[in-house]
Write an enzyme that holds these catalytic residues in place. Structure first.
Site, short mmCIF file in Angstrom:
data_model
loop_
_atom_site.label_atom_id
_atom_site.label_comp_id
_atom_site.label_asym_id
_atom_site.label_seq_id
_atom_site.Cartn_x
_atom_site.Cartn_y
_atom_site.Cartn_z
N TYR A 190 36.43 -30.36 -33.50
CA TYR A 190 36.45 -31.11 -34.77
C TYR A 190 37.73 -31.93 -34.89
CZ TYR A 190 32.33 -28.72 -36.57
OH TYR A 190 31.05 -28.27 -36.76
N LYS B 207 27.02 -29.63 -31.19
CA LYS B 207 28.34 -29.75 -30.57
C LYS B 207 28.76 -28.39 -30.04
CE LYS B 207 30.85 -27.57 -32.73
NZ LYS B 207 30.87 -26.12 -33.17
P1 NAD Z 1 23.70 -18.09 -33.13
O1 NAD Z 1 24.14 -17.03 -32.19
O2 NAD Z 1 23.58 -17.73 -34.56
O3 NAD Z 1 22.30 -18.70 -32.66
C1 NAD Z 1 22.04 -19.03 -31.31
C2 NAD Z 1 20.55 -18.94 -31.06
O4 NAD Z 1 20.30 -19.22 -29.68
C3 NAD Z 1 19.98 -17.55 -31.36
O5 NAD Z 1 18.82 -17.66 -32.11
C4 NAD Z 1 19.69 -16.99 -29.98
O6 NAD Z 1 18.59 -16.10 -29.97
C5 NAD Z 1 19.37 -18.26 -29.19
N1 NAD Z 1 19.52 -18.09 -27.74
C6 NAD Z 1 18.68 -18.61 -26.84
N2 NAD Z 1 19.03 -18.27 -25.61
C7 NAD Z 1 20.11 -17.49 -25.71
C8 NAD Z 1 20.94 -16.81 -24.76
N3 NAD Z 1 20.70 -16.87 -23.45
N4 NAD Z 1 21.98 -16.11 -25.25
C9 NAD Z 1 22.26 -16.05 -26.54
N5 NAD Z 1 21.49 -16.67 -27.50
C10 NAD Z 1 20.44 -17.38 -27.08
O7 NAD Z 1 24.72 -19.31 -32.93
P2 NAD Z 1 24.91 -20.55 -33.90
O8 NAD Z 1 26.07 -20.30 -34.78
O9 NAD Z 1 23.61 -20.90 -34.52
O10 NAD Z 1 25.37 -21.68 -32.86
C11 NAD Z 1 24.44 -22.37 -32.05
C12 NAD Z 1 25.01 -23.75 -31.68
O11 NAD Z 1 25.22 -24.49 -32.87
C13 NAD Z 1 26.36 -23.72 -30.97
O12 NAD Z 1 26.41 -24.68 -29.96
C14 NAD Z 1 27.37 -24.05 -32.04
O13 NAD Z 1 28.52 -24.71 -31.57
C15 NAD Z 1 26.56 -24.97 -32.93
N6 NAD Z 1 27.00 -24.93 -34.34
C16 NAD Z 1 27.27 -26.11 -34.96
C17 NAD Z 1 27.70 -26.13 -36.27
C18 NAD Z 1 27.95 -27.42 -36.98
O14 NAD Z 1 28.46 -27.39 -38.09
N7 NAD Z 1 27.57 -28.54 -36.40
C19 NAD Z 1 27.87 -24.92 -36.95
C20 NAD Z 1 27.58 -23.73 -36.30
C21 NAD Z 1 27.14 -23.75 -34.98
#
Ligand code: NAD
Length: 367
Positions: free
Chosen positions: A219, A134
């Site tokens: 949410y 999401k």
């Molecule tokens: P994060 O920054 O920790 O991880 C993102 C990943 O994407 C990294 O490993 C990064 O290297 C990679 N990536 C690939 N291409 C990229 C680019 N061009 N720029 C930046 N990063 C790039 O973020 P996260 O917290 O893991 O969030 C990722 C997704 O998950 C988001 O869409 C967020 O909304 C979602 N999320 C959902 C929940 C949930 O409870 N459902 C919780 C946290 C995050």
């Protein structure tokens, strides 16, 4: 040792009973069916991708078998940690070749928001089922493109709505559907946290598509819909910004929004990146109420109604989510609260309307 049946009972779920006719349910209890496993590759090995990978260690129906990452050192670390074979490792340039890999069934897209659409469509074109985090996309138009691409490819598109499988949430939803609260006329959703590092992608409009609304406000949008059990017909919204340096143009800090529903119910919600202690749902009806706090965090979720507390064992949300998504893909199970692309699109239509309401000050009709 917890058996699978114990696991499902504790989760308040019965995959077999809900999804299948009685005779099928019996045959489904055979070992053969239990052995059917969804083989998943994670794309985006960041903070949430790691959480999902850890949670999947406890899954019986879903298994982490592959990765897609732009960082070779992360791929090496994940190969070691999760026993992933080299043939199942890809980067963002060559992941389309996954179409020739029969050992991967689905890809879980866990990259920044603006990449959800291109990555999900890329996965669909490679013939693999898509699980996307999401918000499903940046807006409804993108969401529709994703749905069309997955339909054309004949693959599932699901959104990582982990709360749709959480036991206490489901209990409240079942009570609401059974009329235990009477006519539900009011929902309050408070979703927020104080965001840190100003350089992170969540505060970059190009990657995040907005601010708190895209990340945490969704949410409350989603919760209002599943708690009230109907779709909104209008939206109003107001934005407040106290730090225009950290929250640049197009990155919302705080938005309050209201939604009206066909029954006459109203929802009043807050989305913010500037305050902690905001993770609360309140549902009020003519005969009773439900209160959840925390309501969407990683848990344990706390829920009570006018009848008293709701008890259910806490199970890591992402473990239950992946077990249930495996059942949807492999068994055709229908979840009580949908997690498909259409469900993601409904939230995106509301996100679009909220931003339009902020821009124009108008009440936006959704019908
Ligand atoms: P994060 O920054 O920790 O991880 C993102 C990943 O994407 C990294 O490993 C990064 O290297 C990679 N990536 C690939 N291409 C990229 C680019 N061009 N720029 C930046 N990063 C790039 O973020 P996260 O917290 O893991 O969030 C990722 C997704 O998950 C988001 O869409 C967020 O909304 C979602 N999320 C959902 C929940 C949930 O409870 N459902 C919780 C946290 C995050």
């Amino acid at each position: 040792m917890t058996s699978r049946r114990d696991f499902l009972q504790k989760a308040g779920l019965s995959t077999l009973a809900v999804s299948l006719p009685f005779t099928d349910a019996l045959s489904a209890m055979s070992l053969e069916r239990e052995d059917k496993v969804l083989r998943v590759a994670i794309m985006g090995l960041g903070s949430y991708g790691t959480r999902v990978a850890e949670a999947m260690k406890d899954c019986k129906r879903a298994k982490l078998v592959g990765v897609i990452s732009g960082t070779p050192s992360k791929i090496e670390a994940w190969k070691q940690k999760y026993g992933i074979p080299a043939k199942n490792c890809y980067n963002y340039e060559n992941y389309h070749q996954i179409k020739d890999n029969p050992d991967i069934d689905a890809v879980y897209v866990i990259t920044p928001n603006s990449l959800h659409k291109p990555h999900s469509i890329g996965v669909a074109k490679a013939g693999k089922h898509v699980i996307c985090e999401k918000p499903m996309a940046l807006n409804a138009e993108e969401g529709r493109e994703m749905i069309a691409a997955c339909k054309a490819a004949g693959v599932h598109l699901m959104v990582g709505y982990r709360m749709h499988f959480e036991a206490k949430t489901l209990e409240v939803v079942k009570k609401q559907r059974a009329g235990e609260f009477g006519k539900t006329l009011f929902f309050q959703g408070l979703s927020g946290f104080m965001i840190g590092d100003p350089t992170q992608w969540r505060l970059n409009r190009e990657l995040a598509g907005g601010g708190s609304m895209m990340d945490i406000g969704v949410y409350s949008i989603n919760g209002a819909r599943y708690m009230l059990g109907e779709e909104p017909i209008w939206v109003t919204a107001q934005e407040v910004k106290t730090d225009p340096v950290k929250f640049k143009q197009g990155v919302d800090e705080t938005i309050t929004f209201q939604m009206g529903f066909p029954s006459g119910a109203v929802a009043s919600c807050l989305s913010t990146y500037s305050m902690n202690n905001l993770d609360k749902f309140f549902l009020n009806g003519t005969k009773g109420f439900a209160e959840m706090q925390p309501s969407t965090g990683y848990g344990p979720i706390q829920a009570r109604t006018n009848q008293g507390p709701i008890e259910a064992q806490h199970i890591t949300h992402q473990t239950t989510q992946m077990e249930e998504m495996a059942a949807i893909i492999l068994d055709g199970k229908k979840p009580l609260i949908p997690v498909d692309g259409e469900e993601g699109l409904k939230d995106l239509v509301i996100v679009d309307a909220i931003y339009e309401a902020v821009r124009t000050g108008a009440r936006i009709s959704l019908i």
